[in-house]
Design a protein around this motif. Structure first.
Motif, PDB file in Angstrom:
ATOM      1  N   ILE A  43       0.843  -1.205   0.000  1.00  0.00           N
ATOM      2  CA  ILE A  43       0.000   0.000   0.000  1.00  0.00           C
ATOM      3  C   ILE A  43       0.871   1.245   0.000  1.00  0.00           C
ATOM      4  CG2 ILE A  43      -1.673   1.331   1.347  1.00  0.00           C
ATOM      5  CD1 ILE A  43      -2.700  -1.473   2.366  1.00  0.00           C
ATOM      6  N   GLN A  44       1.969   1.218   0.764  1.00  0.00           N
ATOM      7  CA  GLN A  44       2.866   2.375   0.822  1.00  0.00           C
ATOM      8  C   GLN A  44       3.485   2.668  -0.542  1.00  0.00           C
ATOM      9  OE1 GLN A  44       3.483   4.321   3.830  1.00  0.00           O
ATOM     10  NE2 GLN A  44       4.032   5.675   2.144  1.00  0.00           N
ATOM     11  N   VAL A  45       3.794   1.615  -1.304  1.00  0.00           N
ATOM     12  CA  VAL A  45       4.336   1.807  -2.653  1.00  0.00           C
ATOM     13  C   VAL A  45       3.336   2.572  -3.519  1.00  0.00           C
ATOM     14  CG1 VAL A  45       5.002   0.619  -4.786  1.00  0.00           C
ATOM     15  CG2 VAL A  45       5.889  -0.168  -2.582  1.00  0.00           C
ATOM     16  N   VAL A  46       2.074   2.138  -3.510  1.00  0.00           N
ATOM     17  CA  VAL A  46       1.030   2.836  -4.271  1.00  0.00           C
ATOM     18  C   VAL A  46       0.891   4.274  -3.776  1.00  0.00           C
ATOM     19  CG1 VAL A  46      -1.449   2.888  -4.808  1.00  0.00           C
ATOM     20  CG2 VAL A  46      -0.203   0.713  -4.805  1.00  0.00           C
ATOM     21  N   HIS A  47       0.903   4.447  -2.458  1.00  0.00           N
ATOM     22  CA  HIS A  47       0.762   5.782  -1.874  1.00  0.00           C
ATOM     23  C   HIS A  47       1.925   6.692  -2.308  1.00  0.00           C
ATOM     24  CE1 HIS A  47      -1.794   7.968   0.891  1.00  0.00           C
ATOM     25  NE2 HIS A  47      -0.733   8.467   1.498  1.00  0.00           N
ATOM     26  N   ASN A  48       3.135   6.146  -2.297  1.00  0.00           N
ATOM     27  CA  ASN A  48       4.305   6.941  -2.702  1.00  0.00           C
ATOM     28  C   ASN A  48       4.237   7.333  -4.173  1.00  0.00           C
ATOM     29  OD1 ASN A  48       5.258   6.671  -0.111  1.00  0.00           O
ATOM     30  ND2 ASN A  48       6.897   5.259  -0.628  1.00  0.00           N
ATOM     31  N   VAL A 107       4.166  11.056  -5.876  1.00  0.00           N
ATOM     32  CA  VAL A 107       5.041  11.486  -6.973  1.00  0.00           C
ATOM     33  C   VAL A 107       4.207  12.037  -8.126  1.00  0.00           C
ATOM     34  CG1 VAL A 107       6.624  10.659  -8.758  1.00  0.00           C
ATOM     35  CG2 VAL A 107       6.954   9.975  -6.380  1.00  0.00           C
ATOM     36  N   ALA A 108       3.111  11.368  -8.436  1.00  0.00           N
ATOM     37  CA  ALA A 108       2.260  11.801  -9.556  1.00  0.00           C
ATOM     38  C   ALA A 108       1.664  13.173  -9.308  1.00  0.00           C
ATOM     39  CB  ALA A 108       1.148  10.782  -9.809  1.00  0.00           C
ATOM     40  N   ALA A 161      -7.299   5.951  -2.508  1.00  0.00           N
ATOM     41  CA  ALA A 161      -7.504   4.504  -2.379  1.00  0.00           C
ATOM     42  C   ALA A 161      -6.498   3.877  -1.416  1.00  0.00           C
ATOM     43  CB  ALA A 161      -7.412   3.839  -3.749  1.00  0.00           C
ATOM     44  N   SER A 162      -5.248   4.262  -1.535  1.00  0.00           N
ATOM     45  CA  SER A 162      -4.233   3.675  -0.654  1.00  0.00           C
ATOM     46  C   SER A 162      -4.387   4.177   0.778  1.00  0.00           C
ATOM     47  CB  SER A 162      -2.818   3.939  -1.186  1.00  0.00           C
ATOM     48  OG  SER A 162      -2.575   5.325  -1.326  1.00  0.00           O
ATOM     49  N   GLY A 163      -4.809   5.419   0.940  1.00  0.00           N
ATOM     50  CA  GLY A 163      -5.072   5.917   2.289  1.00  0.00           C
ATOM     51  C   GLY A 163      -6.172   5.120   2.959  1.00  0.00           C
ATOM     52  N   GLY A 164      -7.224   4.858   2.218  1.00  0.00           N
ATOM     53  CA  GLY A 164      -8.301   4.018   2.745  1.00  0.00           C
ATOM     54  C   GLY A 164      -7.835   2.595   3.012  1.00  0.00           C
ATOM     55  N   ALA A 165      -6.958   2.104   2.162  1.00  0.00           N
ATOM     56  CA  ALA A 165      -6.444   0.744   2.334  1.00  0.00           C
ATOM     57  C   ALA A 165      -5.612   0.614   3.609  1.00  0.00           C
ATOM     58  CB  ALA A 165      -5.621   0.334   1.114  1.00  0.00           C
ATOM     59  N   PHE A 166      -4.881   1.665   3.982  1.00  0.00           N
ATOM     60  CA  PHE A 166      -4.147   1.630   5.254  1.00  0.00           C
ATOM     61  C   PHE A 166      -5.110   1.368   6.406  1.00  0.00           C
ATOM     62  CE2 PHE A 166      -0.703   4.396   3.300  1.00  0.00           C
ATOM     63  CZ  PHE A 166       0.281   3.431   3.383  1.00  0.00           C
ATOM     64  N   THR A 200       3.062  17.625   2.867  1.00  0.00           N
ATOM     65  CA  THR A 200       3.491  18.157   4.161  1.00  0.00           C
ATOM     66  C   THR A 200       2.656  17.562   5.293  1.00  0.00           C
ATOM     67  OG1 THR A 200       4.198  20.208   3.102  1.00  0.00           O
ATOM     68  CG2 THR A 200       3.845  20.280   5.486  1.00  0.00           C
ATOM     69  N   ALA A 201       1.351  17.485   5.084  1.00  0.00           N
ATOM     70  CA  ALA A 201       0.475  16.896   6.099  1.00  0.00           C
ATOM     71  C   ALA A 201       0.833  15.429   6.343  1.00  0.00           C
ATOM     72  CB  ALA A 201      -0.990  17.026   5.681  1.00  0.00           C
ATOM     73  N   ALA A 202       1.282  14.741   5.297  1.00  0.00           N
ATOM     74  CA  ALA A 202       1.663  13.334   5.448  1.00  0.00           C
ATOM     75  C   ALA A 202       2.793  13.174   6.459  1.00  0.00           C
ATOM     76  CB  ALA A 202       2.075  12.754   4.097  1.00  0.00           C
TER      77      ALA A 202
END
Length: 135
Positions: free
Chosen positions: A11-16, A20-21, A54-59, A126-128
């Motif tokens: 999930i972190q890979v998708v989030h990262n 970047v995007a 999506a990845s935030g929700g997946a966490f 920044t919030a992350a």
């Protein structure tokens, strides 16, 4: 193999890549001579915000699956999460609006939109950091 940690890492890979995007597409939109790339960059932005959401929700989903509850966050971490969620929603909607109508907008309006998208991306990133270290 620990499936919980593997899940979080995937999930972190998708989030990262989502981060970047959203940051990278906004930065490229201002590059001299790349105005013709703004529509494809807006697609990257839109997909990046979708990946972030999506990845935030997946966490949270993985936490719910393994612990039966969402992560225990409070204070600054909650504020940071709400800021990230607001940025993702606003960024997704603004990128979608740009894709739908942006080609007909003036150069000034297009640049203002990309400035707003860049601000949302940097604010979310920044919030992350605050979410990560205050949770």
């Amino acid at each position: 193999m620990d499936l919980q940690n593997l899940s979080y890492a995937a999930i972190q890979v998708v989030h990262n890549f989502g981060a970047v995007a959203v940051v990278g597409s906004a930065a490229c939109a201002f590059w001299p001579g790349l105005a013709w790339m703004r529509k494809p960059l807006a697609w990257a932005m839109l997909l990046g915000w979708a990946a972030q959401a999506a990845s935030g929700g997946a966490f949270g989903g993985v936490s719910w699956l393994y612990y039966g509850r969402f992560p225990d966050i409070h204070g600054i971490a909650v504020a940071a999460l709400l800021i990230k969620m607001a940025c993702a929603a606003a960024g997704f909607m603004l990128a979608a609006a740009y894709l739908y109508r942006g080609a007909g907008w003036s150069e000034r309006a297009q640049l203002a939109t990309w400035r707003a998208l860049a601000t949302l991306a940097v604010t979310a990133l920044t919030a992350a950091a605050f979410l990560r270290w205050f949770s």
